[in-house]
Design a protein around this motif. Structure first.
Motif, PDB file in Angstrom:
ATOM      1  N   LEU A 148       6.267   8.040  -3.282  1.00  0.00           N
ATOM      2  CA  LEU A 148       6.173   7.528  -4.642  1.00  0.00           C
ATOM      3  C   LEU A 148       4.937   6.654  -4.751  1.00  0.00           C
ATOM      4  O   LEU A 148       4.488   6.082  -3.741  1.00  0.00           O
ATOM      5  CB  LEU A 148       7.406   6.692  -5.001  1.00  0.00           C
ATOM      6  CG  LEU A 148       8.595   7.397  -5.660  1.00  0.00           C
ATOM      7  CD1 LEU A 148       9.245   8.374  -4.686  1.00  0.00           C
ATOM      8  CD2 LEU A 148       9.613   6.372  -6.158  1.00  0.00           C
ATOM      9  N   PRO A 149       4.357   6.523  -5.950  1.00  0.00           N
ATOM     10  CA  PRO A 149       3.215   5.616  -6.101  1.00  0.00           C
ATOM     11  C   PRO A 149       3.624   4.188  -5.785  1.00  0.00           C
ATOM     12  O   PRO A 149       4.764   3.786  -6.031  1.00  0.00           O
ATOM     13  CB  PRO A 149       2.828   5.780  -7.571  1.00  0.00           C
ATOM     14  CG  PRO A 149       4.051   6.311  -8.238  1.00  0.00           C
ATOM     15  CD  PRO A 149       4.741   7.156  -7.221  1.00  0.00           C
ATOM     16  N   SER A 150       2.709   3.421  -5.236  1.00  0.00           N
ATOM     17  CA  SER A 150       2.987   2.027  -4.916  1.00  0.00           C
ATOM     18  C   SER A 150       1.781   1.173  -5.255  1.00  0.00           C
ATOM     19  O   SER A 150       0.642   1.646  -5.285  1.00  0.00           O
ATOM     20  CB  SER A 150       3.344   1.855  -3.435  1.00  0.00           C
ATOM     21  OG  SER A 150       3.839   0.550  -3.175  1.00  0.00           O
ATOM     22  N   GLY A 151       2.029  -0.082  -5.527  1.00  0.00           N
ATOM     23  CA  GLY A 151       0.982  -1.020  -5.881  1.00  0.00           C
ATOM     24  C   GLY A 151       1.613  -2.279  -6.423  1.00  0.00           C
ATOM     25  O   GLY A 151       2.836  -2.472  -6.333  1.00  0.00           O
ATOM     26  N   GLU A 152       0.808  -3.144  -7.032  1.00  0.00           N
ATOM     27  CA  GLU A 152       1.309  -4.440  -7.490  1.00  0.00           C
ATOM     28  C   GLU A 152       2.482  -4.303  -8.451  1.00  0.00           C
ATOM     29  O   GLU A 152       3.385  -5.139  -8.468  1.00  0.00           O
ATOM     30  CB  GLU A 152       0.185  -5.218  -8.165  1.00  0.00           C
ATOM     31  CG  GLU A 152       0.598  -6.615  -8.608  1.00  0.00           C
ATOM     32  CD  GLU A 152      -0.532  -7.371  -9.270  1.00  0.00           C
ATOM     33  OE1 GLU A 152      -0.303  -8.524  -9.680  1.00  0.00           O
ATOM     34  OE2 GLU A 152      -1.636  -6.809  -9.360  1.00  0.00           O
ATOM     35  N   ALA A 178       0.821  -1.206   0.000  1.00  0.00           N
ATOM     36  CA  ALA A 178       0.000   0.000   0.000  1.00  0.00           C
ATOM     37  C   ALA A 178       0.858   1.260   0.000  1.00  0.00           C
ATOM     38  O   ALA A 178       0.396   2.326  -0.431  1.00  0.00           O
ATOM     39  CB  ALA A 178      -0.930  -0.004   1.214  1.00  0.00           C
ATOM     40  N   LYS A 179       2.095   1.158   0.475  1.00  0.00           N
ATOM     41  CA  LYS A 179       3.004   2.300   0.518  1.00  0.00           C
ATOM     42  C   LYS A 179       4.354   1.901  -0.056  1.00  0.00           C
ATOM     43  O   LYS A 179       4.815   0.779   0.139  1.00  0.00           O
ATOM     44  CB  LYS A 179       3.198   2.782   1.965  1.00  0.00           C
ATOM     45  CG  LYS A 179       1.936   3.274   2.654  1.00  0.00           C
ATOM     46  CD  LYS A 179       2.258   3.681   4.093  1.00  0.00           C
ATOM     47  CE  LYS A 179       1.007   4.163   4.812  1.00  0.00           C
ATOM     48  NZ  LYS A 179       1.320   4.538   6.234  1.00  0.00           N
ATOM     49  N   ALA A 180       4.985   2.836  -0.756  1.00  0.00           N
ATOM     50  CA  ALA A 180       6.381   2.658  -1.151  1.00  0.00           C
ATOM     51  C   ALA A 180       7.254   2.979   0.058  1.00  0.00           C
ATOM     52  O   ALA A 180       7.003   3.949   0.776  1.00  0.00           O
ATOM     53  CB  ALA A 180       6.719   3.574  -2.314  1.00  0.00           C
ATOM     54  N   ARG A 181       8.284   2.170   0.283  1.00  0.00           N
ATOM     55  CA  ARG A 181       9.122   2.393   1.464  1.00  0.00           C
ATOM     56  C   ARG A 181      10.597   2.202   1.113  1.00  0.00           C
ATOM     57  O   ARG A 181      10.951   1.569   0.114  1.00  0.00           O
ATOM     58  CB  ARG A 181       8.748   1.417   2.580  1.00  0.00           C
ATOM     59  CG  ARG A 181       7.316   1.480   3.043  1.00  0.00           C
ATOM     60  CD  ARG A 181       7.128   0.855   4.414  1.00  0.00           C
ATOM     61  NE  ARG A 181       7.502  -0.555   4.469  1.00  0.00           N
ATOM     62  CZ  ARG A 181       7.516  -1.275   5.606  1.00  0.00           C
ATOM     63  NH1 ARG A 181       7.185  -0.702   6.758  1.00  0.00           N
ATOM     64  NH2 ARG A 181       7.857  -2.555   5.585  1.00  0.00           N
ATOM     65  N   PRO A 183       2.997  10.207 -16.442  1.00  0.00           N
ATOM     66  CA  PRO A 183       3.699  11.387 -15.927  1.00  0.00           C
ATOM     67  C   PRO A 183       3.628  11.574 -14.420  1.00  0.00           C
ATOM     68  O   PRO A 183       4.168  12.552 -13.898  1.00  0.00           O
ATOM     69  CB  PRO A 183       2.987  12.535 -16.646  1.00  0.00           C
ATOM     70  CG  PRO A 183       1.599  12.034 -16.856  1.00  0.00           C
ATOM     71  CD  PRO A 183       1.747  10.558 -17.145  1.00  0.00           C
ATOM     72  N   THR A 184       2.977  10.650 -13.700  1.00  0.00           N
ATOM     73  CA  THR A 184       2.915  10.783 -12.249  1.00  0.00           C
ATOM     74  C   THR A 184       4.323  10.830 -11.662  1.00  0.00           C
ATOM     75  O   THR A 184       5.132   9.934 -11.921  1.00  0.00           O
ATOM     76  CB  THR A 184       2.159   9.598 -11.621  1.00  0.00           C
ATOM     77  OG1 THR A 184       0.859   9.518 -12.185  1.00  0.00           O
ATOM     78  CG2 THR A 184       2.043   9.774 -10.117  1.00  0.00           C
ATOM     79  N   PRO A 185       4.673  11.873 -10.894  1.00  0.00           N
ATOM     80  CA  PRO A 185       6.040  11.975 -10.363  1.00  0.00           C
ATOM     81  C   PRO A 185       6.418  10.767  -9.518  1.00  0.00           C
ATOM     82  O   PRO A 185       5.609  10.286  -8.721  1.00  0.00           O
ATOM     83  CB  PRO A 185       5.990  13.252  -9.517  1.00  0.00           C
ATOM     84  CG  PRO A 185       4.860  14.045 -10.081  1.00  0.00           C
ATOM     85  CD  PRO A 185       3.843  13.021 -10.519  1.00  0.00           C
TER      86      PRO A 185
END
Length: 360
Positions: A245-249, A224-227, A277-279
């Motif tokens: 940062l975006p996180s997911g599968e 659920a979170k980038a770490r 383009p999502t940073p």
């Protein structure tokens, strides 16, 4: 990264991701009053990378730059390549009988000594070492735990190093060596925080673990979170921090790089959306992670410091920054990983593609 390793390898060789045309994301940014990504980035005026033919079609995700003349790279089909003349010629020096292995990371100390890691479930995860430039190899570690899946390796110096596995029984597993990779020992997990549900490390560029001084960092995604997990005692104990940062599968932090223990960066994105383009860039000044004021457009799997500047690579191109705040599109060709020494940078990726640059 056991669940999606095959999907990652297959997806990133698809055509059509070399450049991103303006689309809905640009319009949405304009409507919100924000500059579109291209509005804050300059574009190349000439070739950044000098391509160095390798005579292989292997995907080269492992890379270690020793000097302006010497570099090692590794990848699929048990491939390990070495150059000692700035990439004019390459020697194929992989361990014999390893054609079925994926060598996703390599750490070289000089033209003769190197350690290479293969990924995979169970016994596919192995570590080999050479001390004669790849003429002979010794298998120094073979994983026997079916729950483990090793992703990358890094060294503090010529003797002390770490190898990272995805979580086993709810915690990331770390191997440690004190003798240059001749022997490896599973680290006590008491000093490791719990992994998040679905969390793992990406074996995309050999940069999910990095070191500086006696510090080490682990890049994660999938949850659920980038770490980023940090150790300040040579890998014995770790502390986790959220990274913006975006996180997911298919998303998270793919690479971390630190110039000093108090100056680092993290980069990534979503590999299923290579031109999104999502940073996906963050900085760390020793006091925590902050989103970068600007970021390369699209998913980036590799990043390296070049002097005080940065070079980031991914399937849709290469970006450079002099200060970590503004970015320039340097190249639109595909690379998976990058490593720099002095003013010279090397990059490698799909279909045996290797580039070298020493320009400013």
């Amino acid at each position: 990264m056991r669940i999606i390793a095959a999907a990652l390898a297959a997806f990133l060789v698809l055509p059509g991701v070399a450049s991103a045309a303006p689309g809905p994301a640009d319009s949405a940014a304009a409507d919100s009053g924000q500059a579109s990504p291209d509005a804050t980035r300059s574009h190349p005026t000439g070739p950044f990378w000098q391509l160095k033919p390798t005579a292989t079609d292997a995907r080269l995700r492992g890379l270690s730059a020793v000097s302006s003349q010497v570099a090692w790279t590794s990848g699929s089909k048990g491939t390990v390549l070495r150059t000692t003349n700035a990439g004019r010629t390459w020697e194929s020096v992989g361990p014999p009988g390893t054609e079925a292995l994926e060598f996703r990371d390599i750490e070289a100390f000089d033209a003769r000594n190197a350690v290479v890691l293969s990924i995979g479930e169970g016994e596919s995860s192995r570590i080999y070492r050479t001390s004669d430039g790849g003429k002979s190899w010794q298998e120094e570690f073979r994983n026997t735990d079916p729950k483990a899946f090793y992703d990358c390796v890094a060294f503090f110096d010529r003797f002390r190093g770490l190898a990272l596995s995805d979580p086993v029984d709810g915690k990331f597993r770390v191997l440690r060596t004190w003798d240059g990779g001749r022997s490896w020992h599973v680290n006590d997990t008491k000093g490791m925080p719990d992994a998040l549900p679905g969390e793992f490390a990406f074996a995309a560029s050999g940069q999910c673990v990095t070191t500086a001084g006696n510090h080490a960092w682990i890049a994660t995604g999938g949850g659920a979170k980038a770490r980023v997990l940090e150790s300040r005692d040579g890998g014995r104990s770790w502390k986790a921090s959220d990274v913006p940062l975006p996180s997911g599968e298919a998303a998270g932090v793919f690479a971390v790089a630190f110039k000093t223990p108090w100056r680092g960066v993290a980069i990534g994105g979503d590999y299923l959306k290579p031109t999104d383009p999502t940073p996906a860039f963050a900085t760390n000044d020793g006091r925590g992670w902050k989103a970068g004021s600007q970021a390369p457009v699209g998913y980036r799997s590799g990043i390296a410091f070049r002097g005080n500047g940065l070079v980031a690579v991914g399937p849709s191109g290469t970006d450079t920054s002099r200060d970590g705040r503004s970015w320039t599109v340097a190249d639109t060709g595909s690379f998976d990983t990058v490593d720099c020494v002095g003013n010279t940078c090397w990059a490698s990726g799909e279909k045996g593609r290797v580039g070298r640059t020493s320009q400013g």
